[in-house]
Scaffold this active site. Structure first.
Site, mmCIF file in Angstrom:
data_model
loop_
_atom_site.group_PDB
_atom_site.id
_atom_site.type_symbol
_atom_site.label_atom_id
_atom_site.label_comp_id
_atom_site.label_asym_id
_atom_site.label_seq_id
_atom_site.Cartn_x
_atom_site.Cartn_y
_atom_site.Cartn_z
ATOM 1 N N ARG A 1 0.874 -1.167 0.000
ATOM 2 C CA ARG A 1 0.000 0.000 0.000
ATOM 3 C C ARG A 1 0.917 1.224 0.000
ATOM 4 O O ARG A 1 1.761 1.377 0.891
ATOM 5 C CB ARG A 1 -0.871 0.005 1.258
ATOM 6 N N GLU B 1 -9.212 -3.533 2.397
ATOM 7 C CA GLU B 1 -8.234 -2.950 1.474
ATOM 8 C C GLU B 1 -7.160 -3.964 1.098
ATOM 9 O O GLU B 1 -6.673 -3.976 -0.028
ATOM 10 C CB GLU B 1 -7.593 -1.723 2.128
#
Ligand code: ADP
Length: 413
Positions: free
Chosen positions: A102, A400
Site C-alpha cells: 500500500r 483494502e
C-alpha cells in the site's frame, strides 16, 4: 478458516502496509480473499517494539494468535525478517508469488497498480513532499521487502489511484493556476482502495455492474473521507492534497477557514510546526471533546451523565456527524442519479449511533434509517440499514488488503 496445507499449490500475495513505526501484513489468497497469516509489528524503533502474528491452524476452524517480542534493534527490516522466519516455519514462503505494497501518494503519476522498479521508487520518493508522513515509510517497507524477498516482484497499489478519475472542476482549488501546473497543488484524495472495494460490494448487492452504479461512500475510521462515485468512478472526494481536508476526523480538523492559519501565526504566535501538530494531531474529535479521538470512548462518555466530559463528548460527536452529513449532501451536486450510500471504516461499520445521526440529517435525499436493522448491523455484519421506502444505505466491512492482493495478482498475470 481453511487449512494452510490446503493452500500449498495456491498463489498468495503478501500485502504490506508500512507506517512510520509499524508494519501491517497479510498473506492473502487473491481469488477467495482468504488470509493465511496476518499481523502487525508496532512501536518499531522503540523499546516497546512488538510483532503480533495470527495464522490458521490445521484443524480448519480455529485461529491461533501469537505475540512475539523482537530483540533490539527492532526496526522495519527486523520485523520483516521475523515475518520471513514465521512464513518459513509454516512452509508458506513457496506460496508467495508477489508482494503488494500500500503506497499512500501516487500523485498524478499512478492511476493503476504498478510494478515497482527504481523509477517507481524515485517517483514515490519525490512525492514524499506531498505525503511526508506516509511515502517515506512506504518506501522503507519496499526496500526492506526487496532485501527480505529478493526474488519476488513488488507491486505498489496507491491510495490516491481511484480518485485520478476526478474532473478538473473537482480537483482544482480556487487559487492561482500556476500553483497546480508548476507545483502539483491540487486535490488528490485518499482511502481510494477502500472506496473502490465497498463500491464493488454495493454493486454486487444490487446485482449491477460497478460501471452502472452511482454511490456516495463514507469511510469513517480514525481518518475519514466521503467519496462520490459516478458510473463506477470516483468523481469527487472530501480529502484533498493532504489527508487534512474534508470532514472532521479523529485528531484532524478537516475543513477550516484557511484564514485561521494566518490568524494563529500572526496573532497568536504559533509556528508553522505548531499549527501542523494542532490541525493534524490535536483537533477533530479529540480537540472538540478534550477527551479522546476514539469514538467508543466518546459515545460511552456521552451516555454517562456523571462523566465530567459527557456534554463535551456529545458536542464533538454532534459536530462530527453534521459535517459528514453536510459533505454527503454537497456531493449530490456531482450526480443526476443516486443508488445509495455506503458506510465503512471502524466507525461506519460499528457505530449505529453515528450512522443514525448522519442519516437523520439526510431526509431531503430520501435517506431514512431503520432503527432495528441499524442496531443489528455491527461488528462485521453487512447490509442495508434503511427503511423500505428509503434510498438504500449499506454497511459494508472494508477489506483494502484483499483489493491490494487482487490488483497485484492481476498485474502479475
Ligand atoms: P483506522 O483509520 O486507523 O484504520 P479504524 O477504521 O479501525 O481506524 O477506525 C477506528 C475508529 O473506529 C475509532 O474511533 C473507534 O472508536 C471506532 N470504532 C471501532 N469500533 C467501534 C464501535 N463498536 N462503536 C463505535 N466506534 C467504534
Amino acid at each position: 478458516m481453511q487449512n494452510n496445507q490446503d493452500h500449498k499449490n495456491n498463489n498468495a500475495i503478501l500485502v504490506i502496509n508500512c507506517g512510520s513505526s509499524s508494519v501491517k501484513f497479510s498473506l492473502i489468497e487473491p481469488t477467495s480473499g482468504l488470509s493465511l497469516i496476518s499481523g502487525l509489528a508496532e512501536c518499531l524503533t522503540t523499546p516497546q517494539a512488538s510483532i503480533k502474528i495470527k495464522h490458521s491452524l490445521n484443524d480448519n476452524k480455529t485461529e491461533q494468535s501469537e505475540t512475539r517480542y523482537l530483540s533490539a534493534p527492532f526496526d522495519h527490516q527486523q520485523a520483516l525478517n521475523a515475518l520471513v522466519n514465521e512464513l518459513k516455519a509454516l512452509n508458506l514462503v513457496e506460496n508467495i508469488i508477489a508482494i503488494g505494497h500500500r503506497v499512500v501518494h501516487g500523485g498524478e503519476h499512478y492511476s493503476k497498480p504498478t510494478l515497482i522498479n527504481e523509477d517507481v521508487k524515485n517517483t514515490i520518493e519525490r512525492l514524499a513532499k506531498l505525503a511526508p508522513l506516509h511515502n517515506p515509510a512506504n518506501l522503507m517497507g519496499i526496500n526492506a521487502c526487496q532485501k527480505a524477498f529478493a526474488n519476488l516482484p513488488q507491486m505498489a497499489v496507491f491510495d490516491t489511484a481511484f480518485h485520478q478519475s476526478m474532473p478538473e472542476k473537482a480537483y482544482l482549488y480556487g487559487i492561482p493556476f500556476d500553483l497546480y501546473s508548476q507545483h502539483g497543488i491540487r486535490r488528490y484524495g485518499f482511502h481510494g482502495t477502500s472506496h473502490y472495494f465497498v463500491a464493488n460490494q454495493a454493486a454486487k448487492m444490487m446485482n449491477k455492474q460497478l460501471a452502472q452504479c452511482n454511490l456516495i461512500s463514507a469511510h469513517l475510521g480514525n481518518g475519514c473521507s466521503v467519496t462520490v462515485i459516478k458510473n463506477g468512478k470516483s468523481v469527487d472526494t472530501s480529502l484533498g492534497m493532504t489527508p487534512l481536508e474534508g470532514v472532521m476526523m479523529g485528531t484532524r480538523s478537516g475543513d477550516i477557514d484557511a484564514g485561521i492559519v494566518i490568524h494563529l501565526v500572526e496573532q497568536l504566535g504559533y509556528s508553522i510546526g505548531q499549527v501542523d501538530i494542532l490541525l493534524n494531531k490535536k483537533s477533530g474529535l479529540l480537540g472538540v471533546s478534550q477527551l479522546s479521538n476514539d469514538c467508543r470512548t466518546l459515545e460511552n462518555a456521552m451516555l454517562d451523565d456523571s462523566h465530567e466530559k459527557s456534554a463535551q463528548a456529545k458536542l464533538a460527536l454532534t459536530v462530527f456527524c453534521y459535517r459528514i452529513a453536510k459533505s454527503i449532501s454537497s456531493f449530490s451536486a456531482s450526480l443526476t442519479e443516486l443508488d445509495g450510500l455506503v458506510f465503512t471504516g471502524g466507525i461506519g461499520e460499528n457505530s449505529s449511533w453515528i450512522r443514525q445521526q448522519i442519516l437523520n440529517q439526510l431526509g431531503l435525499l430520501n435517506f431514512h434509517v431503520c432503527k432495528e436493522t441499524n442496531l443489528a448491523t455491527r461488528f462485521g455484519a453487512s447490509g442495508n440499514i434503511a427503511t423500505n421506502t428509503s434510498r438504500p444505505c449499506w454497511v459494508i466491512t472494508t477489506n483494502e488488503e484483499w483489493v491490494i492482493a487482487q490488483q497485484s495478482a492481476q498485474l502479475l498475470s
